[in-house]
Write an enzyme that holds these catalytic residues in place. Structure first.
Site, PDB file in Angstrom:
ATOM      1  N   PRO A   2       0.832  -1.204   0.000  1.00  0.00           N
ATOM      2  CA  PRO A   2       0.000   0.000   0.000  1.00  0.00           C
ATOM      3  C   PRO A   2       0.865   1.253   0.000  1.00  0.00           C
ATOM      4  O   PRO A   2       1.924   1.265   0.603  1.00  0.00           O
ATOM      5  CB  PRO A   2      -0.801  -0.098   1.292  1.00  0.00           C
ATOM      6  CG  PRO A   2      -0.221  -1.205   2.076  1.00  0.00           C
ATOM      7  CD  PRO A   2       0.748  -1.957   1.235  1.00  0.00           C
ATOM      8  N   GLU A   3       0.407   2.295  -0.708  1.00  0.00           N
ATOM      9  CA  GLU A   3       1.160   3.539  -0.720  1.00  0.00           C
ATOM     10  C   GLU A   3       0.693   4.426   0.427  1.00  0.00           C
ATOM     11  O   GLU A   3      -0.273   4.132   1.112  1.00  0.00           O
ATOM     12  CB  GLU A   3       0.968   4.236  -2.067  1.00  0.00           C
ATOM     13  CG  GLU A   3       1.298   3.298  -3.218  1.00  0.00           C
ATOM     14  CD  GLU A   3       1.934   3.972  -4.407  1.00  0.00           C
ATOM     15  OE1 GLU A   3       2.510   5.056  -4.253  1.00  0.00           O
ATOM     16  OE2 GLU A   3       1.867   3.400  -5.502  1.00  0.00           O
ATOM     17  N   LYS A  55       4.559   4.246   5.595  1.00  0.00           N
ATOM     18  CA  LYS A  55       3.767   3.026   5.411  1.00  0.00           C
ATOM     19  C   LYS A  55       3.450   2.336   6.728  1.00  0.00           C
ATOM     20  O   LYS A  55       3.009   1.197   6.754  1.00  0.00           O
ATOM     21  CB  LYS A  55       4.487   2.097   4.443  1.00  0.00           C
ATOM     22  CG  LYS A  55       4.546   2.728   3.061  1.00  0.00           C
ATOM     23  CD  LYS A  55       5.378   1.951   2.105  1.00  0.00           C
ATOM     24  CE  LYS A  55       5.381   2.689   0.757  1.00  0.00           C
ATOM     25  NZ  LYS A  55       6.236   2.031  -0.209  1.00  0.00           N
ATOM     26  N   ARG A 257      11.930  -2.318  -8.866  1.00  0.00           N
ATOM     27  CA  ARG A 257      10.604  -2.221  -9.452  1.00  0.00           C
ATOM     28  C   ARG A 257      10.684  -1.456 -10.768  1.00  0.00           C
ATOM     29  O   ARG A 257      11.603  -0.679 -11.006  1.00  0.00           O
ATOM     30  CB  ARG A 257       9.658  -1.463  -8.497  1.00  0.00           C
ATOM     31  CG  ARG A 257       9.748  -1.865  -7.040  1.00  0.00           C
ATOM     32  CD  ARG A 257       8.996  -3.124  -6.726  1.00  0.00           C
ATOM     33  NE  ARG A 257       7.600  -3.098  -7.139  1.00  0.00           N
ATOM     34  CZ  ARG A 257       6.596  -2.692  -6.371  1.00  0.00           C
ATOM     35  NH1 ARG A 257       6.848  -2.243  -5.167  1.00  0.00           N
ATOM     36  NH2 ARG A 257       5.362  -2.724  -6.805  1.00  0.00           N
TER      37      ARG A 257
END
Ligand SMILES: [Zn+2]
Length: 274
Positions: A2-3, A55, A257
Protein backbone atom coordinates in the site's frame (compact mmCIF):
# COMPACT_ATOMS: atom_id res chain seq x y z
CA UNK A 1 2.45 -2.70 -1.06
CA UNK A 2 0.00 0.00 0.00
CA UNK A 3 1.16 3.54 -0.72
CA UNK A 4 1.10 6.42 1.71
CA UNK A 5 -2.35 7.63 0.69
CA UNK A 6 -3.89 4.19 1.39
CA UNK A 7 -2.37 4.06 4.87
CA UNK A 8 -3.41 7.64 5.53
CA UNK A 9 -7.02 6.78 4.68
CA UNK A 10 -6.91 3.62 6.81
CA UNK A 11 -5.62 5.65 9.75
CA UNK A 12 -8.29 8.34 9.23
CA UNK A 13 -11.03 5.67 9.08
CA UNK A 14 -9.78 3.99 12.26
CA UNK A 15 -9.48 7.37 13.97
CA UNK A 16 -13.13 8.14 13.18
CA UNK A 17 -14.25 4.68 14.31
CA UNK A 18 -12.37 4.26 17.60
CA UNK A 19 -10.41 7.48 18.24
CA UNK A 20 -11.15 8.99 21.65
CA UNK A 21 -12.94 5.86 22.85
CA UNK A 22 -12.09 3.51 25.69
CA UNK A 23 -10.99 -0.01 24.76
CA UNK A 24 -13.39 -2.57 26.21
CA UNK A 25 -11.66 -5.67 24.85
CA UNK A 26 -8.28 -6.52 23.37
CA UNK A 27 -7.38 -9.80 21.76
CA UNK A 28 -4.39 -10.96 19.76
CA UNK A 29 -2.99 -14.25 18.53
CA UNK A 30 0.50 -12.75 18.45
CA UNK A 31 2.41 -13.89 21.57
CA UNK A 32 4.45 -10.68 21.93
CA UNK A 33 1.32 -8.53 21.95
CA UNK A 34 -0.51 -10.92 24.29
CA UNK A 35 2.34 -10.70 26.77
CA UNK A 36 2.21 -6.89 26.86
CA UNK A 37 -1.57 -7.08 27.31
CA UNK A 38 -1.15 -9.41 30.31
CA UNK A 39 1.49 -7.18 31.93
CA UNK A 40 -0.11 -3.81 31.13
CA UNK A 41 -3.72 -4.39 29.96
CA UNK A 42 -4.98 -2.57 26.86
CA UNK A 43 -8.63 -2.72 27.94
CA UNK A 44 -9.42 0.41 29.93
CA UNK A 45 -7.01 2.60 27.95
CA UNK A 46 -8.27 5.33 25.63
CA UNK A 47 -7.40 5.28 21.93
CA UNK A 48 -5.86 8.73 21.83
CA UNK A 49 -5.05 8.86 18.15
CA UNK A 50 -4.62 6.69 15.06
CA UNK A 51 -2.20 8.04 12.46
CA UNK A 52 0.00 6.96 9.61
CA UNK A 53 3.70 7.64 9.17
CA UNK A 54 4.85 6.65 5.72
CA UNK A 55 3.77 3.03 5.41
CA UNK A 56 3.38 2.49 9.16
CA UNK A 57 0.18 2.73 11.11
CA UNK A 58 0.37 3.98 14.69
CA UNK A 59 -2.40 3.50 17.21
CA UNK A 60 -1.60 5.59 20.29
CA UNK A 61 -3.17 4.53 23.60
CA UNK A 62 -3.26 6.45 26.86
CA UNK A 63 -0.48 5.55 29.25
CA UNK A 64 2.43 5.83 26.78
CA UNK A 65 1.70 2.77 24.67
CA UNK A 66 1.64 2.70 20.86
CA UNK A 67 0.67 -0.19 18.61
CA UNK A 68 2.82 -0.06 15.48
CA UNK A 69 1.67 -2.11 12.49
CA UNK A 70 2.93 -2.49 8.94
CA UNK A 71 0.71 -4.07 6.28
CA UNK A 72 3.38 -5.11 3.75
CA UNK A 73 1.53 -6.95 0.95
CA UNK A 74 -1.04 -8.93 2.86
CA UNK A 75 -2.28 -7.05 5.91
CA UNK A 76 -5.41 -4.99 6.39
CA UNK A 77 -7.51 -3.34 9.10
CA UNK A 78 -11.30 -3.73 9.07
CA UNK A 79 -13.96 -1.97 11.12
CA UNK A 80 -17.15 -3.65 12.27
CA UNK A 81 -20.08 -2.95 14.54
CA UNK A 82 -20.08 -5.17 17.64
CA UNK A 83 -21.56 -8.54 16.65
CA UNK A 84 -21.29 -7.83 12.91
CA UNK A 85 -20.05 -10.72 10.76
CA UNK A 86 -16.40 -10.34 9.63
CA UNK A 87 -15.58 -10.35 5.94
CA UNK A 88 -12.51 -12.49 6.45
CA UNK A 89 -12.18 -15.77 8.27
CA UNK A 90 -11.11 -15.85 11.88
CA UNK A 91 -7.90 -17.73 11.09
CA UNK A 92 -6.53 -14.55 9.49
CA UNK A 93 -7.29 -12.45 12.59
CA UNK A 94 -4.21 -11.09 14.37
CA UNK A 95 -5.54 -8.26 16.57
CA UNK A 96 -8.98 -7.22 17.82
CA UNK A 97 -9.57 -3.85 19.50
CA UNK A 98 -13.10 -3.34 20.68
CA UNK A 99 -14.85 -0.25 22.06
CA UNK A 100 -18.48 0.22 23.05
CA UNK A 101 -19.32 1.34 19.49
CA UNK A 102 -16.89 -0.34 17.11
CA UNK A 103 -14.56 -3.28 16.60
CA UNK A 104 -11.26 -2.84 14.73
CA UNK A 105 -9.75 -6.08 13.43
CA UNK A 106 -6.29 -6.49 11.92
CA UNK A 107 -6.01 -9.37 9.48
CA UNK A 108 -2.67 -10.90 8.49
CA UNK A 109 -0.58 -7.90 9.57
CA UNK A 110 2.99 -9.22 9.29
CA UNK A 111 4.50 -6.61 11.62
CA UNK A 112 2.80 -5.64 14.89
CA UNK A 113 4.62 -4.30 17.94
CA UNK A 114 3.83 -2.39 21.11
CA UNK A 115 6.12 0.52 21.88
CA UNK A 116 6.59 3.23 24.44
CA UNK A 117 7.71 6.63 23.16
CA UNK A 118 11.27 5.68 24.11
CA UNK A 119 11.41 2.29 22.35
CA UNK A 120 9.67 3.72 19.26
CA UNK A 121 12.32 6.41 18.91
CA UNK A 122 15.01 3.71 18.92
CA UNK A 123 13.28 1.29 16.56
CA UNK A 124 15.41 0.65 13.43
CA UNK A 125 13.62 1.41 10.18
CA UNK A 126 11.05 3.48 11.96
CA UNK A 127 13.28 5.99 13.69
CA UNK A 128 14.98 6.73 10.39
CA UNK A 129 11.78 7.60 8.56
CA UNK A 130 12.17 10.66 6.33
CA UNK A 131 9.69 13.58 6.25
CA UNK A 132 6.15 12.32 5.66
CA UNK A 133 4.38 13.86 2.67
CA UNK A 134 1.01 13.41 4.34
CA UNK A 135 1.84 14.81 7.74
CA UNK A 136 0.59 18.32 8.40
CA UNK A 137 4.03 19.79 8.96
CA UNK A 138 5.83 18.21 6.01
CA UNK A 139 9.49 19.24 6.08
CA UNK A 140 10.24 19.92 2.39
CA UNK A 141 13.81 21.24 2.81
CA UNK A 142 14.87 18.06 4.66
CA UNK A 143 13.18 15.85 2.06
CA UNK A 144 15.00 17.68 -0.75
CA UNK A 145 18.31 17.49 1.11
CA UNK A 146 17.81 13.74 1.67
CA UNK A 147 16.86 13.17 -1.96
CA UNK A 148 19.90 14.89 -3.42
CA UNK A 149 22.22 13.23 -0.88
CA UNK A 150 21.89 9.71 -2.32
CA UNK A 151 25.22 9.21 -4.09
CA UNK A 152 24.87 7.35 -7.39
CA UNK A 153 21.21 6.54 -6.82
CA UNK A 154 18.67 6.96 -9.60
CA UNK A 155 15.66 9.16 -8.91
CA UNK A 156 13.06 6.34 -9.09
CA UNK A 157 14.53 4.12 -6.35
CA UNK A 158 15.50 7.20 -4.28
CA UNK A 159 11.84 8.25 -4.17
CA UNK A 160 10.89 4.80 -2.82
CA UNK A 161 13.37 5.00 0.06
CA UNK A 162 11.30 5.73 3.15
CA UNK A 163 14.33 7.19 4.92
CA UNK A 164 14.49 9.89 2.21
CA UNK A 165 10.84 10.83 2.37
CA UNK A 166 7.83 8.80 3.40
CA UNK A 167 4.65 8.15 1.45
CA UNK A 168 5.63 7.39 -2.17
CA UNK A 169 5.08 3.86 -3.48
CA UNK A 170 5.75 2.36 -6.89
CA UNK A 171 2.74 3.85 -8.66
CA UNK A 172 3.26 7.42 -7.43
CA UNK A 173 6.99 7.14 -8.16
CA UNK A 174 6.37 7.06 -11.94
CA UNK A 175 3.42 9.46 -11.83
CA UNK A 176 5.27 12.10 -9.82
CA UNK A 177 8.35 11.96 -12.09
CA UNK A 178 6.16 12.34 -15.19
CA UNK A 179 4.28 15.36 -13.97
CA UNK A 180 7.51 17.00 -12.81
CA UNK A 181 9.05 16.30 -16.26
CA UNK A 182 11.96 14.41 -14.69
CA UNK A 183 13.46 11.17 -15.99
CA UNK A 184 13.34 8.49 -13.24
CA UNK A 185 16.73 7.15 -14.40
CA UNK A 186 18.54 10.41 -13.72
CA UNK A 187 20.82 10.43 -10.72
CA UNK A 188 18.98 12.03 -7.81
CA UNK A 189 22.07 14.05 -6.89
CA UNK A 190 21.93 15.89 -10.28
CA UNK A 191 18.57 17.54 -9.55
CA UNK A 192 18.71 21.32 -9.44
CA UNK A 193 16.99 23.21 -6.64
CA UNK A 194 14.16 24.16 -9.02
CA UNK A 195 13.71 20.57 -10.16
CA UNK A 196 13.57 19.12 -6.66
CA UNK A 197 11.15 21.85 -5.53
CA UNK A 198 8.91 21.04 -8.51
CA UNK A 199 9.11 17.31 -7.79
CA UNK A 200 8.12 17.75 -4.14
CA UNK A 201 5.29 20.11 -5.10
CA UNK A 202 3.88 17.52 -7.53
CA UNK A 203 4.23 14.72 -4.96
CA UNK A 204 2.38 16.73 -2.33
CA UNK A 205 -0.43 17.56 -4.73
CA UNK A 206 -0.85 14.03 -6.10
CA UNK A 207 -0.87 12.40 -2.67
CA UNK A 208 -3.23 14.89 -1.08
CA UNK A 209 -5.61 14.63 -4.08
CA UNK A 210 -5.76 10.89 -3.52
CA UNK A 211 -6.34 11.22 0.19
CA UNK A 212 -9.33 13.47 -0.37
CA UNK A 213 -11.07 11.21 -2.86
CA UNK A 214 -12.49 8.12 -1.23
CA UNK A 215 -12.16 5.92 -4.26
CA UNK A 216 -9.84 2.92 -4.15
CA UNK A 217 -8.71 3.77 -7.69
CA UNK A 218 -5.73 6.08 -7.64
CA UNK A 219 -5.89 9.11 -9.91
CA UNK A 220 -3.16 11.57 -10.81
CA UNK A 221 -4.39 13.10 -14.09
CA UNK A 222 -7.48 14.75 -12.57
CA UNK A 223 -9.51 13.22 -15.39
CA UNK A 224 -12.87 11.73 -14.60
CA UNK A 225 -12.71 8.75 -16.97
CA UNK A 226 -11.54 5.67 -15.10
CA UNK A 227 -9.35 4.55 -18.00
CA UNK A 228 -7.51 7.89 -17.99
CA UNK A 229 -6.68 8.01 -14.28
CA UNK A 230 -2.88 7.70 -14.60
CA UNK A 231 -0.22 9.39 -16.74
CA UNK A 232 2.34 6.63 -17.32
CA UNK A 233 2.09 3.84 -14.71
CA UNK A 234 1.61 0.44 -16.40
CA UNK A 235 1.11 2.12 -19.82
CA UNK A 236 4.17 0.73 -21.69
CA UNK A 237 3.79 1.24 -25.47
CA UNK A 238 0.66 3.36 -25.13
CA UNK A 239 0.78 7.02 -26.29
CA UNK A 240 1.84 9.73 -23.83
CA UNK A 241 -1.22 11.74 -22.78
CA UNK A 242 0.70 14.97 -23.42
CA UNK A 243 2.82 14.36 -26.54
CA UNK A 244 1.76 11.01 -28.05
CA UNK A 245 5.20 9.38 -27.77
CA UNK A 246 4.98 5.70 -26.69
CA UNK A 247 5.49 5.27 -22.93
CA UNK A 248 8.51 3.19 -21.87
CA UNK A 249 8.83 0.85 -18.89
CA UNK A 250 12.10 -0.50 -17.48
CA UNK A 251 13.63 -1.78 -14.26
CA UNK A 252 16.38 0.21 -12.55
CA UNK A 253 18.21 -3.05 -11.79
CA UNK A 254 17.37 -6.77 -11.85
CA UNK A 255 15.62 -6.70 -8.48
CA UNK A 256 14.17 -3.18 -8.64
CA UNK A 257 10.60 -2.22 -9.45
CA UNK A 258 9.63 -0.98 -12.93
CA UNK A 259 9.56 2.70 -13.73
CA UNK A 260 7.40 4.12 -16.52
CA UNK A 261 8.16 7.35 -18.36
CA UNK A 262 7.78 9.35 -21.56
CA UNK A 263 11.15 9.78 -23.31
CA UNK A 264 10.07 13.10 -24.85
CA UNK A 265 8.43 14.77 -21.82
CA UNK A 266 11.07 13.42 -19.43
CA UNK A 267 14.41 13.78 -21.25
CA UNK A 268 17.51 12.27 -19.72
CA UNK A 269 19.92 15.10 -19.09
CA UNK A 270 23.63 14.58 -18.69
CA UNK A 271 24.56 13.72 -15.14
CA UNK A 272 27.11 16.55 -15.07
CA UNK A 273 24.48 19.15 -16.01
CA UNK A 274 23.53 21.51 -13.26
ZN1 LIG B 1 5.20 12.81 -23.55
Amino acid sequence: MPEGDTLFRTAATLQRAIGGQVVTRFESVLPKLERVDVDTPIAGRTVERVESAGKWLLMRFSGDLTLLTHMLMSGSWHIYRPGERWQRSREHMRIVIETARMVAVAFNVPVAEFHTAATLARRPGFSRLGPDLLSGGFDAPTAIANLTAQPGMELGPALLKQSVLAGIGNEFKSEVCFEAGLNPFRKAETLTADESQRLIGVALRQLSDNVRQYSPKRRTTRRVERSENLWVYNRTGRPCRKCGEPILGRRHSADARLSFWCPRCQPMVRTNAS
